[in-house]
Design a protein around this motif. Structure first.
Motif, PDB file in Angstrom:
ATOM      1  N   ALA B 339       0.803  -1.280  -0.110  1.00 10.12           N
ATOM      2  CA  ALA B 339       0.059  -0.010  -0.016  1.00 10.12           C
ATOM      3  C   ALA B 339       0.708   1.239  -0.157  1.00 10.12           C
ATOM      4  CB  ALA B 339      -0.874   0.034   1.270  1.00 10.12           C
ATOM      5  N   SER B 340       1.804   1.184   0.828  1.00  7.88           N
ATOM      6  CA  SER B 340       2.853   2.434   0.690  1.00  7.88           C
ATOM      7  C   SER B 340       3.478   2.873  -0.513  1.00  7.88           C
ATOM      8  CB  SER B 340       3.881   2.135   1.991  1.00  7.88           C
ATOM      9  OG  SER B 340       3.628   1.883   2.896  1.00  7.88           O
ATOM     10  N   VAL B 341       4.007   1.737  -1.311  1.00  6.79           N
ATOM     11  CA  VAL B 341       4.484   2.076  -2.493  1.00  6.79           C
ATOM     12  C   VAL B 341       3.273   2.334  -3.435  1.00  6.79           C
ATOM     13  CG1 VAL B 341       5.757   0.858  -4.335  1.00  6.79           C
ATOM     14  CG2 VAL B 341       6.443   0.425  -2.008  1.00  6.79           C
ATOM     15  N   PHE B 342       2.120   1.692  -3.310  1.00  9.26           N
ATOM     16  CA  PHE B 342       0.987   2.333  -4.474  1.00  9.26           C
ATOM     17  C   PHE B 342       1.012   3.831  -4.041  1.00  9.26           C
ATOM     18  CE2 PHE B 342      -3.162   2.405  -5.823  1.00  9.26           C
ATOM     19  CZ  PHE B 342      -3.295   1.553  -6.882  1.00  9.26           C
ATOM     20  N   ILE B 343       0.783   4.153  -2.847  1.00  9.65           N
ATOM     21  CA  ILE B 343       0.378   5.496  -2.643  1.00  9.65           C
ATOM     22  C   ILE B 343       1.550   6.512  -2.993  1.00  9.65           C
ATOM     23  CG2 ILE B 343      -0.126   7.128  -0.801  1.00  9.65           C
ATOM     24  CD1 ILE B 343      -1.879   4.927   0.536  1.00  9.65           C
ATOM     25  N   TYR B 344       2.776   6.032  -2.502  1.00  4.96           N
ATOM     26  CA  TYR B 344       3.914   6.857  -2.772  1.00  4.96           C
ATOM     27  C   TYR B 344       4.464   6.915  -4.065  1.00  4.96           C
ATOM     28  CZ  TYR B 344       6.355  11.049  -0.439  1.00  4.96           C
ATOM     29  OH  TYR B 344       6.715  12.121  -0.134  1.00  4.96           O
ATOM     30  N   GLY B 345       4.773   5.730  -4.551  1.00  7.91           N
ATOM     31  CA  GLY B 345       5.420   5.559  -5.565  1.00  7.91           C
ATOM     32  C   GLY B 345       4.515   5.656  -6.722  1.00  7.91           C
ATOM     33  N   TRP B 346       3.280   5.289  -6.935  1.00 12.63           N
ATOM     34  CA  TRP B 346       2.463   5.518  -8.000  1.00 12.63           C
ATOM     35  C   TRP B 346       1.679   6.884  -8.025  1.00 12.63           C
ATOM     36  CZ3 TRP B 346       0.236   5.507 -12.478  1.00 12.63           C
ATOM     37  CH2 TRP B 346      -1.438   5.692 -12.629  1.00 12.63           C
ATOM     38  N   ILE B 347       0.939   6.869  -7.015  1.00 13.11           N
ATOM     39  CA  ILE B 347      -0.110   8.236  -6.746  1.00 13.11           C
ATOM     40  C   ILE B 347       0.919   9.402  -6.878  1.00 13.11           C
ATOM     41  CG2 ILE B 347      -1.953   9.256  -5.742  1.00 13.11           C
ATOM     42  CD1 ILE B 347      -2.701   6.447  -5.026  1.00 13.11           C
ATOM     43  N   ILE B 348       1.689   9.571  -5.624  1.00 11.76           N
ATOM     44  CA  ILE B 348       2.520  10.624  -5.369  1.00 11.76           C
ATOM     45  C   ILE B 348       3.396  11.224  -6.566  1.00 11.76           C
ATOM     46  CG2 ILE B 348       3.964  11.971  -3.912  1.00 11.76           C
ATOM     47  CD1 ILE B 348       1.362  11.941  -2.235  1.00 11.76           C
ATOM     48  N   SER B 349       3.963  10.205  -7.241  1.00 16.95           N
ATOM     49  CA  SER B 349       4.811  10.290  -8.358  1.00 16.95           C
ATOM     50  C   SER B 349       3.809  10.893  -9.515  1.00 16.95           C
ATOM     51  CB  SER B 349       5.442   9.030  -8.747  1.00 16.95           C
ATOM     52  OG  SER B 349       6.296   8.523  -7.720  1.00 16.95           O
ATOM     53  N   VAL B 350       2.985  10.530  -9.938  1.00 16.11           N
ATOM     54  CA  VAL B 350       1.950  10.953 -10.983  1.00 16.11           C
ATOM     55  C   VAL B 350       1.751  12.522 -10.366  1.00 16.11           C
ATOM     56  CG1 VAL B 350      -0.369  11.132 -11.841  1.00 16.11           C
ATOM     57  CG2 VAL B 350       0.690   9.065 -11.573  1.00 16.11           C
ATOM     58  N   ILE B 351       1.444  12.920  -9.280  1.00 20.54           N
ATOM     59  CA  ILE B 351       1.092  13.983  -8.747  1.00 20.54           C
ATOM     60  C   ILE B 351       2.189  15.094  -9.115  1.00 20.54           C
ATOM     61  CG2 ILE B 351       0.585  15.439  -6.666  1.00 20.54           C
ATOM     62  CD1 ILE B 351      -1.676  13.569  -6.131  1.00 20.54           C
ATOM     63  N   LEU B 407      11.159   6.079   2.268  1.00 19.49           N
ATOM     64  CA  LEU B 407       9.911   5.074   2.580  1.00 19.49           C
ATOM     65  C   LEU B 407      10.204   3.660   2.651  1.00 19.49           C
ATOM     66  CD1 LEU B 407       6.909   4.961   3.071  1.00 19.49           C
ATOM     67  CD2 LEU B 407       6.638   4.742   0.652  1.00 19.49           C
ATOM     68  N   ILE B 408      11.174   3.419   1.449  1.00 23.58           N
ATOM     69  CA  ILE B 408      11.480   1.822   1.355  1.00 23.58           C
ATOM     70  C   ILE B 408      12.308   1.450   2.511  1.00 23.58           C
ATOM     71  CG2 ILE B 408      12.862   0.170  -0.045  1.00 23.58           C
ATOM     72  CD1 ILE B 408      11.288   1.926  -2.371  1.00 23.58           C
ATOM     73  N   ILE B 409      13.320   2.293   2.971  1.00 20.14           N
ATOM     74  CA  ILE B 409      14.208   1.954   4.116  1.00 20.14           C
ATOM     75  C   ILE B 409      13.628   1.877   5.511  1.00 20.14           C
ATOM     76  CG2 ILE B 409      16.450   2.340   3.017  1.00 20.14           C
ATOM     77  CD1 ILE B 409      16.680   4.686   4.753  1.00 20.14           C
ATOM     78  N   THR B 410      12.696   2.774   5.599  1.00 21.22           N
ATOM     79  CA  THR B 410      11.657   2.819   6.776  1.00 21.22           C
ATOM     80  C   THR B 410      10.678   1.325   6.794  1.00 21.22           C
ATOM     81  OG1 THR B 410      11.457   5.247   6.718  1.00 21.22           O
ATOM     82  CG2 THR B 410      10.292   4.104   8.200  1.00 21.22           C
TER      83      THR B 410
END
Lengths: 116, 455
Positions: B339-351, B407-410
């Motif tokens: 879920a974290s990678v989906f939100i930050y990696g996909w959605i925030i990157s698009v934003i 995020l990934i290392i956290t």
């Protein structure tokens, strides 16, 4: 048929990102002088441009060629001049010739010549 | 891009979308503070109060906020329709959404401090129903007619309906919580709430906008028709079936029946497959763009689509191969990773990809309109990079990639949470600086054009 020739100025905006095509066209229009014809190559039919051209006192001719696919060749479709773009977001090959109102007949002549 | 369907004449004032964009960094700071003060424990489970608060702060405060601003701007352009009294409506929506998000965050965190949650949940429920619900409802009413021309609007409409479903499921969950499980709703429904939110609302709207934006800003070829016409509807229907199955399971107490569980995993598999197909199609379109000049926005899109594909591929594997999850956990995978990678990696990157294009573009559009038919003023129209330089976009990209890395290392080792908190503050602090800067340059140019018009 008017015999005076228009000096053509080519402007290819077909590979520019929005809104650069519009900006470049407006800049080129500001620099255009009577006796010249601005020939714009666009990948879209820039509908918002046309009312501007009329308002600014220009005359224009639009040739739209629909591409079926990237791989197929362009087919000639004179009947589609100024017709509303069909559907979809597919790329077109649009050529817009713009000249001052005083050069209207010369612009018509220029387009006639190309047809022959 | 079908310019015939675009109407640049009734766009709202520059300040209307900007007020939403400027609110997003504030919620990013709040998210960073939650991460900083909650410490390591919040990274262990999705049910931790701080995790719930953080997810909603990001999804509502940052993502939905920016989306609402962008929708207000896009609607007149794509659909030729605009809301009446757009300034009043946007301010009210912004205020109710901010109040709703803040009270929802407080409600989740309240249990950590022994405060009364019910009041805050009720306030946020009312605020979101009136604010976001009213806003989306009004927009759905505006675009109620099916458009033949714009696949974007048709896809976004599905996204808006999904937003309303998110709200309905949220109300069910909330009612279940406030009135002590009288409705026999289990936490199974939380997965549906999240799926409708992340895939239905956010991803469908992004997908719809991408049909228009990738060809327009990146000179990419158009999406194939099967993708733009049918894929969004397919995703929507699968989501619907998935939710109905879950509701059936929970209401009829059939949770243990293998056939239902099977249907549920088929739905999940179809959803992930659909999104993977979109990711590949979009990457393919971007890859075939004319003039492959390096562009920060395109890099962000590639990161986003890569993350989307990766998340969906892993989720798909987990779904069909039972051993995958155990293997991933042994490699340091956390239950929050997907879920974290989906939100930050996909959605925030698009934003990030969109916001650095949209803000200068809007500024340009308003300046061009201001020039009217005054030829001399055209010379004052700025180039995109004069409004937002390439190097600044590059720094924003670096800060985003760094946040993603943090995020990934956290997720791997929650002891690194402080790094993530700092990274998010840095990234959104810089974004805020850029937005204020572009607004300043816009105002300067507008003044210069005004002077030119007077002469």
């Amino acid at each position: 048929m008017a015999t005076n020739y228009l000096q053509t100025i080519d402007l290819d905006v077909s590979e520019l990102q929005a809104p650069e095509p519009m900006r470049q066209i407006l800049l080129a229009l500001a620099a255009l002088s009577p006796g010249q014809c601005l020939v714009i190559y666009h990948r879209k039919n820039p509908v918002p441009l046309y009312p501007k051209l009329t308002e600014l006192g220009f005359v224009y001719r639009v040739d739209v060629e629909y591409r079926l696919d990237e791989s197929t060749v362009l087919y000639d479709n004179q009947s589609s001049i100024n017709s509303p773009s069909k559907d979809s977001c597919e790329d077109l090959a649009v050529v817009i010739k713009v000249a001052f109102k005083t050069d209207e007949s010369a612009l018509a002549a220029l387009s006639e010549m190309e047809l022959q | 891009m079908n310019l015939a369907g675009l109407d640049f004449d009734n766009i709202p004032a520059f300040s209307v979308p900007m007020r939403f964009f400027l609110a997003a960094p504030v919620f990013a700071f709040i998210s960073a503070l939650i991460i900083a003060f909650a410490g390591e424990s919040m990274w262990l489970t999705r049910w931790h109060p701080a995790t719930l608060a953080l997810t909603h702060a990001i999804v509502l405060g940052i993502i939905s906020m920016i989306m609402c601003g962008a929708i207000l701007q896009l609607l007149p352009v794509l659909a030729g329709k605009s809301l009446p009294n757009v300034k009043v409506i946007s301010t009210l929506t912004l205020m109710t959404m901010s109040l709703g998000t803040l009270s929802l965050i407080t409600a989740f965190l309240a249990s950590m401090f022994g405060l009364n949650q019910a009041l805050f949940f009720a306030v946020s429920g009312v605020s979101f129903t009136l604010g976001l619900g009213g806003f989306i409802g009004a927009i759905l009413w505006l675009i109620r007619q099916r458009s033949q021309a714009s696949v974007s609007i048709n896809t976004m409409r599905l996204g808006f309906i999904a937003m309303l479903v998110v709200g309905i499921v949220a109300s069910l969950l909330l009612a279940d919580y406030l009135f002590a499980s009288q409705f026999n709703i289990t936490k199974n429904l939380t997965d549906n709430h999240a799926s409708w939110g992340l895939i239905g609302w956010v991803s469908l709207v992004i997908i719809g906008v991408s049909f228009q934006v990738l060809p327009m800003f990146h000179v990419a070829p158009a999406f194939p028709l099967w993708c733009s016409r049918f894929l969004p509807g397919f995703l929507f229907i699968v989501l619907l079936v998935y939710t109905l199955v879950t509701l059936g399971m929970t209401q009829l107490s059939l949770t243990n029946m293998p056939a239902w569980q099977m249907t549920q995993s088929i739905c999940t598999a179809l959803l992930t497959l659909g999104l993977m197909v979109y990711a590949i199609t979009a990457i393919h379109c971007l890859y075939r763009r004319k003039r492959k000049i390096s562009d920060v926005s395109v890099t962000c899109w590639f990161i986003a689509l890569g993350c989307l594909f990766l998340c969906c591929a892993i989720s798909f594997m987990m779904n069909i191969m039972s051993g995958t999850e155990g293997l991933l956990f042994s490699l340091g995978w956390s239950p929050l990773t997907l879920a974290s990678v989906f939100i930050y990696g996909w959605i925030i990157s698009v934003i990030m990809a969109m916001i650095i294009k949209i803000i200068p573009f809007l500024a340009y559009l308003h300046l061009q309109r201001q020039c009217g038919f005054h030829m001399q003023a055209f010379a004052l129209l700025p180039n995109m990079h004069e409004l937002l330089s390439k190097s600044r976009m590059q720094y924003l990209l670096y800060s985003h990639v760094f946040s993603l890395f943090a995020l990934i290392i956290t997720l791997y080792n929650p002891a690194n949470y402080w790094l993530l908190s700092l990274a998010i503050m840095g990234q959104f602090g810089y974004l805020l600086f850029l937005m204020v800067n572009v607004s300043g340059r816009y105002r300067d140019r507008a003044k210069a054009i005004d002077e030119a018009l007077l002469t």
